[in-house]
Design an enzyme around this catalytic site. Structure first.
Site, PDB file in Angstrom:
ATOM      1  CG  PHE A 132      30.479  33.740  24.350  1.00 16.93           C
ATOM      2  CD1 PHE A 132      29.198  34.076  23.955  1.00 16.93           C
ATOM      3  CD2 PHE A 132      30.764  32.394  24.570  1.00 16.93           C
ATOM      4  CE1 PHE A 132      28.208  33.110  23.767  1.00 16.93           C
ATOM      5  CE2 PHE A 132      29.782  31.415  24.387  1.00 16.93           C
ATOM      6  CZ  PHE A 132      28.511  31.769  23.981  1.00 16.93           C
ATOM      7  CE  LYS A 186      28.835  33.857  12.976  1.00 20.35           C
ATOM      8  NZ  LYS A 186      28.671  35.290  12.581  1.00 20.35           N
ATOM      9  CD  GLU A 237      23.635  40.931  13.954  1.00 17.83           C
ATOM     10  OE1 GLU A 237      23.511  39.720  14.217  1.00 17.83           O
ATOM     11  OE2 GLU A 237      24.444  41.374  13.109  1.00 17.83           O
ATOM     12  CB  CYS A 258      31.958  35.100  18.303  1.00 18.41           C
ATOM     13  SG  CYS A 258      31.550  33.856  19.526  1.00 18.41           S
ATOM     14  CG  HIS A 294      29.662  31.233  15.380  1.00 21.22           C
ATOM     15  ND1 HIS A 294      30.819  31.856  14.951  1.00 21.22           N
ATOM     16  CD2 HIS A 294      29.177  31.983  16.406  1.00 21.22           C
ATOM     17  CE1 HIS A 294      31.021  32.932  15.695  1.00 21.22           C
ATOM     18  NE2 HIS A 294      30.036  33.036  16.572  1.00 21.22           N
ATOM     19  CG  HIS A 339      27.569  37.886  15.344  1.00 17.46           C
ATOM     20  ND1 HIS A 339      28.775  37.338  14.959  1.00 17.46           N
ATOM     21  CD2 HIS A 339      27.291  37.359  16.568  1.00 17.46           C
ATOM     22  CE1 HIS A 339      29.208  36.531  15.923  1.00 17.46           C
ATOM     23  NE2 HIS A 339      28.328  36.523  16.904  1.00 17.46           N
TER      24      HIS A 339
END
Lengths: 418, 82
Positions: free
Chosen positions: A404, A341, A320, A169, A346, A309
């Site tokens: 990930f 997002k 985060e 990502c 995403h 993110h």
């Protein structure tokens, strides 16, 4: 405290291109973000009846013929078509021409998390059903993750270094950051950099469901992606591409290029903790945030906007938030933080690229896009820019990407001052 | 199957696979030199032709510079031998 640094080549952004679920150009994408429009719908392009998640943010009404000849789009995966289309827009916006002298100094770096998912499944199915003769002659090239970069280089005659960085990502942000280094270190004068993915496929949705990463709010697609909201239940898979024209600043000034902003910082790190879960204290995320700030030679208090993110997963948004709190201290409660997002879903490898473009526009327009569906915030003291866009003077903006495998990448853009 | 029928079938395939205008697909046209169909794209054309006409075409029959007419004759030859 500012250490002495050797002077380095400055890198500016002179063009951008976006293919997204909420707009097929930079302008359309930005308009949708400011209006709070969601691109999330029920999936209709393949059978979802047996999938736990049946919603996604797909690119709609995209006509590849507008950007490339038929024989080009037929041989490549949708993710590479989106990347090439975004590159075409970015190059036109930058008003740049790649003549013989410039060509060897032009690089291409297109990140992707999953790459050509559709081509890969078609090859497997075709081989099983019809045997090797049905595996097409362009499969070797098109089933590889670097195929988007290769097609873009071919289209524009870019003869500098090229390739595809893959950091899940975080791929789009990694691509932009690594491309910035190419220019800083003198390997290139111009790089077409960004990311692309088209992971709204049966196999990718099934695997992300098994990883318990996706929202299952199938009956309410537009409210399904709720970054930083306590009722969030997972991310929304999306397709798209974002490409920026990065250019050495003096060269851009000499040719009178339209300079949108300066790319001033990049930091990357790895959690080395778990295949999918982030480190519980966000150690890797904090390290990347600090590295980007140090690279930009700025203090955390100078950051005016954070494009988070913000995936809408339980873990990411909590961690985060924690990482931002740790790195920014008191300033965390003053700086607007939003997750676009919430509207785009995403876009995996494209996410960091289009989010950097959103950060550039926040600087230029003095407005930060909202986090839609953030009704009950994770941290009540932070400004997650809920529901509607806010006016803010933004000179420095940060864009976060945490993937990930523990890949973390952070980019910082700044209003251009010669 | 007549030459015309095979020719029409190939024109449809070339339009689909390579984006050629059916009007430019004449028997004397070379794939590589006239139709911008390189050796890899030609493999795709040949596989599509095999499926359409129910034949198996040897790649040895098609060399650099092969024409539409060469492919038509290959297909006719295989069909005649059946």
């Amino acid at each position: 405290m500012r250490a002495e640094h050797a002077p380095r080549r400055r890198v500016v952004i002179t063009g951008s291109g976006v293919i997204s679920p909420i707009g097929l150009s930079t302008a359309a994408f930005w308009d949708s973000l400011l209006a709070g429009r969601s691109g999330i719908r029920r999936i209709e392009s393949f059978d979802v009846s047996d999938l736990p998640t049946q919603i996604a943010a797909q690119v709609r009404d995209f006509d590849p013929e507008q950007y490339m000849p038929r024989k080009v789009w037929r041989r490549i995966d949708p993710f590479a078509r989106y990347a090439l289309a975004a590159a075409v827009e970015a190059v036109e916006a930058a008003k740049i021409e790649f003549d013989e002298e410039l060509a060897p100094r032009v690089g291409v770096q297109i990140g992707s998390g999953y790459g050509p998912s559709t081509v890969q499944s078609q090859v497997t199915l075709g081989l099983l059903e019809h045997g090797p003769r049905r595996v097409g002659p362009f499969t070797s090239a098109a089933s590889a993750i670097d195929s988007a970069a290769g097609e873009i280089a071919l289209r524009f005659g870019a003869k500098g270094p090229s390739g595809a960085i893959s950091t899940a990502c975080a791929s789009g942000t990694s691509a932009i950051g690594e491309a910035m280094r190419w220019i800083q270190y003198g390997a290139c004068d111009v790089v077409l950099a960004g990311g692309a993915d088209d992971s709204v496929t049966r196999s990718d949705i099934a695997s992300a469901c098994s990883a318990r990463a996706l929202s299952r709010r199938n009956d309410d697609p537009e409210n399904a992606c709720r970054p930083f909201d306590k009722e969030r239940d997972g991310f929304i898979m999306a397709s798209g591409a974002g490409v920026l024209v990065l250019e050495e600043a003096e060269r851009a000034m000499r040719r009178g290029a339209p300079i949108l902003a300066e790319l001033v910082g990049y930091g990357a790190s790895t959690d080395a903790y778990h295949p999918t879960a982030p480190h519980p204290e966000g150690a890797g995320a904090q390290q990347a945030l600090r590295a980007a700030l140090a690279d930009a030679r700025i203090d955390p208090s100078e950051v005016d906007y954070i494009n988070a993110h913000g995936t809408s997963t339980t873990l990411n948004d909590r961690i985060e938030t924690l990482a931002i709190r740790k790195v920014f201290g008191d300033h965390a409660t003053r700086v607007p933080i939003s997750s676009t997002k919430s509207m785009t879903g995403h876009m995996i490898g494209a996410a960091g690229a289009v989010e950097a473009i959103a950060a550039v526009h926040a600087i230029r327009d003095g407005v930060v896009p909202p986090t839609v569906n953030c009704f009950d915030p994770e941290d009540t003291e932070l400004n997650y820019v809920p529901h509607t866009a806010q006016q803010h003077k933004v000179e420095i903006a940060m864009s976060n990407s945490f993937g990930f495998a523990g890949h973390n990448a952070v980019a910082i853009v700044r209003a251009w001052k010669p | 199957m007549t030459t015309e029928e095979i020719h029409e079938g190939l024109a449809a395939i070339l339009q689909e696979v390579a984006g050629n205008d059916p009007a430019e697909i004449q028997l004397d046209k070379s794939f590589a030199n006239d139709l911008d169909v390189d050796s890899l794209l030609l493999v795709e054309v040949v596989v599509a032709a095999e499926e359409r006409f129910g034949v198996s075409i040897s790649e040895d029959d098609l060399k650099e510079g092969s024409t539409v007419g060469d492919l038509v004759r290959s297909i006719q030859g295989v069909l005649a031998a059946v």
